[in-house]
Write a protein that holds these residues in place. Structure first.
Motif, short mmCIF file in Angstrom:
data_model
loop_
_atom_site.label_atom_id
_atom_site.label_comp_id
_atom_site.label_asym_id
_atom_site.label_seq_id
_atom_site.Cartn_x
_atom_site.Cartn_y
_atom_site.Cartn_z
N ALA A 1 0.82 -1.20 0.00
CA ALA A 1 0.00 0.00 0.00
C ALA A 1 0.86 1.26 0.00
N LEU A 2 2.01 1.22 0.69
CA LEU A 2 2.90 2.39 0.72
C LEU A 2 3.55 2.65 -0.63
N ASN A 3 3.93 1.58 -1.32
CA ASN A 3 4.70 1.71 -2.55
C ASN A 3 3.89 1.50 -3.82
N ASN A 4 2.61 1.34 -3.70
CA ASN A 4 1.77 1.00 -4.84
C ASN A 4 1.78 2.09 -5.91
N ASN A 5 1.66 3.34 -5.54
CA ASN A 5 1.55 4.42 -6.52
C ASN A 5 2.83 4.62 -7.32
N GLU A 6 3.97 4.48 -6.68
CA GLU A 6 5.22 4.78 -7.36
C GLU A 6 5.84 3.58 -8.06
N TYR A 7 5.86 2.44 -7.40
CA TYR A 7 6.62 1.32 -7.93
C TYR A 7 5.77 0.25 -8.61
N LEU A 8 4.53 0.15 -8.29
CA LEU A 8 3.71 -0.92 -8.86
C LEU A 8 2.76 -0.43 -9.94
N ARG A 9 3.03 0.72 -10.48
CA ARG A 9 2.20 1.23 -11.58
C ARG A 9 2.74 0.71 -12.90
N LYS A 10 1.97 0.84 -13.96
CA LYS A 10 2.43 0.43 -15.28
C LYS A 10 3.48 1.42 -15.77
N PRO A 11 4.53 0.94 -16.41
CA PRO A 11 5.56 1.86 -16.88
C PRO A 11 5.03 2.78 -17.98
N MET A 12 5.47 4.02 -17.92
CA MET A 12 5.08 5.00 -18.92
C MET A 12 6.14 5.02 -20.02
N THR A 13 5.87 5.72 -21.10
CA THR A 13 6.83 5.76 -22.22
C THR A 13 8.15 6.39 -21.80
N ILE A 14 8.09 7.38 -20.92
CA ILE A 14 9.33 8.00 -20.44
C ILE A 14 10.16 6.98 -19.67
N ASP A 15 9.51 6.18 -18.86
CA ASP A 15 10.21 5.15 -18.10
C ASP A 15 10.84 4.11 -19.04
N LEU A 16 10.09 3.71 -20.07
CA LEU A 16 10.61 2.72 -21.02
C LEU A 16 11.83 3.25 -21.76
N ARG A 17 11.78 4.51 -22.19
CA ARG A 17 12.93 5.11 -22.88
C ARG A 17 14.15 5.15 -21.97
N ARG A 18 13.93 5.54 -20.72
CA ARG A 18 15.04 5.63 -19.77
C ARG A 18 15.64 4.24 -19.53
N LEU A 19 14.79 3.22 -19.39
CA LEU A 19 15.30 1.88 -19.15
C LEU A 19 16.01 1.31 -20.37
N LEU A 20 15.50 1.61 -21.56
CA LEU A 20 16.17 1.14 -22.78
C LEU A 20 17.51 1.81 -22.97
N LYS A 21 17.59 3.11 -22.70
CA LYS A 21 18.85 3.85 -22.79
C LYS A 21 19.88 3.30 -21.79
N LYS A 22 19.38 2.99 -20.57
CA LYS A 22 20.26 2.44 -19.53
C LYS A 22 20.75 1.05 -19.95
N GLY A 23 19.88 0.28 -20.58
CA GLY A 23 20.25 -1.06 -21.04
C GLY A 23 21.29 -1.02 -22.16
N GLU A 24 21.22 -0.04 -23.04
CA GLU A 24 22.19 0.09 -24.12
C GLU A 24 23.57 0.45 -23.61
N MET A 25 23.61 1.24 -22.57
CA MET A 25 24.90 1.67 -22.01
C MET A 25 25.56 0.49 -21.33
#
Length: 115
Positions: free
Chosen positions: A91-115
């Protein structure tokens, strides 16, 4: 007339003797002592102990049987405290960590994965 007076007198005696017997019964009736308020609290298990049990189960992968012997808690209490602990963390972490990833999050994770 005389018979009616005798009947009335007999009824009064019976009701009077019944009242006397009830009073005697109340006098000799054994009574319990009154409960004394000793201002005591019935404390259950400490919340810190329940949290420690939950963390131990999560960290070490211990079963409820292993933990209940160490902490002197019942198996059902151990499992209930684990479920409550997990639901509180969720319940404490539901809003921030258990939400569906947004496009900004996906781009950031893909960029991090390429590096």
């Amino acid at each position: 007339m005389e018979e009616e007076d005798d009947d009335e007198h007999r009824r009064q005696r019976v009701s009077h003797s019944r009242l006397v017997m009830q009073a005697v019964g109340q006098i000799f009736k054994p009574r319990r002592a009154a409960n004394l308020d000793r201002k005591r609290e019935r404390q259950g298990l400490l919340p810190e102990k329940k949290i420690t049990v939950s963390l131990r189960m999560l960290a070490y992968g211990a079963s409820a049987d292993q933990v209940d012997k160490i902490t002197m808690m019942g198996k059902s209490t151990v499992l209930e405290s684990l479920m409550r602990f997990c639901s509180a963390i969720e319940a404490l972490n539901n809003n921030e960590y258990l939400r569906k990833p947004m496009t900004i999050d996906l781009r950031r994770l893909l960029k991090k994965g390429e590096m």
